[in-house]
Design an enzyme around this catalytic site. Structure first.
Site, short mmCIF file in Angstrom:
data_model
loop_
_atom_site.label_atom_id
_atom_site.label_comp_id
_atom_site.label_asym_id
_atom_site.label_seq_id
_atom_site.Cartn_x
_atom_site.Cartn_y
_atom_site.Cartn_z
N ASP A 82 -16.42 11.89 11.66
CA ASP A 82 -16.40 12.16 10.22
C ASP A 82 -17.67 11.63 9.55
O ASP A 82 -18.26 10.65 10.01
CB ASP A 82 -15.15 11.50 9.61
N ASN A 101 -9.77 22.75 8.29
CA ASN A 101 -11.19 22.95 7.94
C ASN A 101 -11.51 24.37 7.48
O ASN A 101 -12.58 24.62 6.92
CB ASN A 101 -12.10 22.56 9.12
N GLU A 155 -4.71 2.38 20.23
CA GLU A 155 -5.37 1.43 19.33
C GLU A 155 -6.30 2.24 18.44
O GLU A 155 -6.84 3.26 18.88
CB GLU A 155 -6.20 0.43 20.14
C1 FPP Z 1 -16.53 15.93 9.58
O1 FPP Z 1 -17.55 15.60 8.68
C2 FPP Z 1 -17.03 16.76 10.62
C3 FPP Z 1 -16.64 18.04 10.89
C4 FPP Z 1 -15.60 18.77 10.17
C5 FPP Z 1 -17.26 18.79 11.96
C6 FPP Z 1 -17.48 18.04 13.23
C7 FPP Z 1 -18.52 18.71 13.96
C8 FPP Z 1 -19.56 18.13 14.57
C9 FPP Z 1 -19.80 16.70 14.72
C10 FPP Z 1 -20.58 18.95 15.12
C11 FPP Z 1 -20.43 19.63 16.33
C12 FPP Z 1 -19.55 19.24 17.43
C13 FPP Z 1 -19.68 19.86 18.59
C14 FPP Z 1 -18.73 19.66 19.70
C15 FPP Z 1 -20.78 20.78 18.80
P1 FPP Z 1 -17.37 16.03 7.16
O2 FPP Z 1 -18.00 17.34 6.97
O3 FPP Z 1 -15.91 15.99 6.80
O4 FPP Z 1 -18.14 14.91 6.43
P2 FPP Z 1 -17.82 14.33 4.99
O5 FPP Z 1 -16.47 13.68 5.07
O6 FPP Z 1 -18.92 13.35 4.77
O7 FPP Z 1 -17.86 15.48 4.04
#
Ligand code: FPP
Length: 245
Positions: free
Chosen positions: A23, A71, A210
């Site tokens: 995150d 999402n 954990e």
């Molecule tokens: C949460 O950050 C992240 C996501 C919803 C996407 C996770 C994806 C990746 C790390 C990239 C790719 C992964 C692979 C396997 C290629 P957020 O957007 O919720 O951040 P915020 O809370 O700061 O808005």
């Protein structure tokens, strides 16, 4: 042949299965005055370093939350950008993952994903099916409640078809229907970015895990931070509801 592993730095006391809620990509990008997708691209780059750190730390299973069933509520631009990132990631990383001895699996409901992405996911699973050094599971269009609902549906179908006696259903039965049926339960769940919630991730499987909630935003996460958390886990005492031996 996959590279030979070094000694397990956690001395056998570390977590065998670590799950990560990655995150903070959006905030990381916004802090730099860049669009959210810039943060997701930076986040994707962190994945390889963490996968590579696993063998040395005795972590055999790594499960990462890449896209949740919730999402889809994000803007169309962000969702399309993430889907394109996943397609590119799989295409670009496939050879390295195979060569590094990583077995890749996907969990989540694939049906809503585009056909091209689904095909790439199938190909990567097939390409790495013979690997056993690290088991990387990527949760894509995954939600814990959705997974339990889908599992329950299939269980009910087996009962209706006479393949399963409802009298025999117990705690061991449902996990066999979950997307994670071949994986051990996670021992340690890490969430980055300072949020202390599990957001529908591995609900059934994390009953005795954990948790580590850390302030670092995912694009700033590193092999060093990962190693610190894994080694700290080795000093904890897990009782699984029992008392100290
Ligand atoms: C949460 O950050 C992240 C996501 C919803 C996407 C996770 C994806 C990746 C790390 C990239 C790719 C992964 C692979 C396997 C290629 P957020 O957007 O919720 O951040 P915020 O809370 O700061 O808005």
């Amino acid at each position: 042949m996959a590279p030979k592993d070094k000694t397990d730095r956690a001395g056998g006391r570390g977590p065998r299965h670590v799950a990560i809620i990655m995150d903070g990509n959006g905030r990381w990008a916004q802090a730099r005055g860049r669009p959210r997708l810039f943060g997701h691209h930076a986040g994707a780059k962190r994945v390889r370093e963490i996968v590579e750190a696993c063998p040395d730390l005795g972590v055999k299973y790594l499960t990462i939350f890449a896209f949740s069933t919730e999402n889809w509520k994000r803007t169309q631009v962000e969702v399309a950008g993430l889907m394109s990132l996943f397609r590119r990631y799989i295409t670009k990383e496939a050879r390295a993952l195979k060569a590094e001895g990583v077995r890749v699996r996907f969990i989540g409901d694939r049906v809503r994903l585009d056909k091209k992405l689904q095909a790439l996911m199938d190909e990567l699973e097939e390409l790495t099916a013979g690997n056993d050094r690290v088991h990387l599971t990527i949760a894509l269009n995954y939600g814990g409640r959705d997974e339990v609902a889908r599992a329950t549906k299939r269980l009910a179908q087996d009962v209706a078809a006479g393949r399963l006696d409802p009298e025999t259903v117990d705690e061991e039965t449902l996990p066999k229907y979950l997307d994670t049926c071949v994986l051990p339960d996670p021992d340690l769940v890490i969430r980055t970015s300072g949020e202390a919630r599990i957001s529908n991730f591995l609900l059934w499987q994390s009953a005795y895990a954990e948790y580590e909630f850390i302030d670092t935003l995912w694009p700033d996460f590193s092999a060093q931070i990962f190693a610190d958390l894994v080694l700290a886990y080795g000093t904890r005492e897990r009782r699984f509801g029992g008392v100290k031996a």
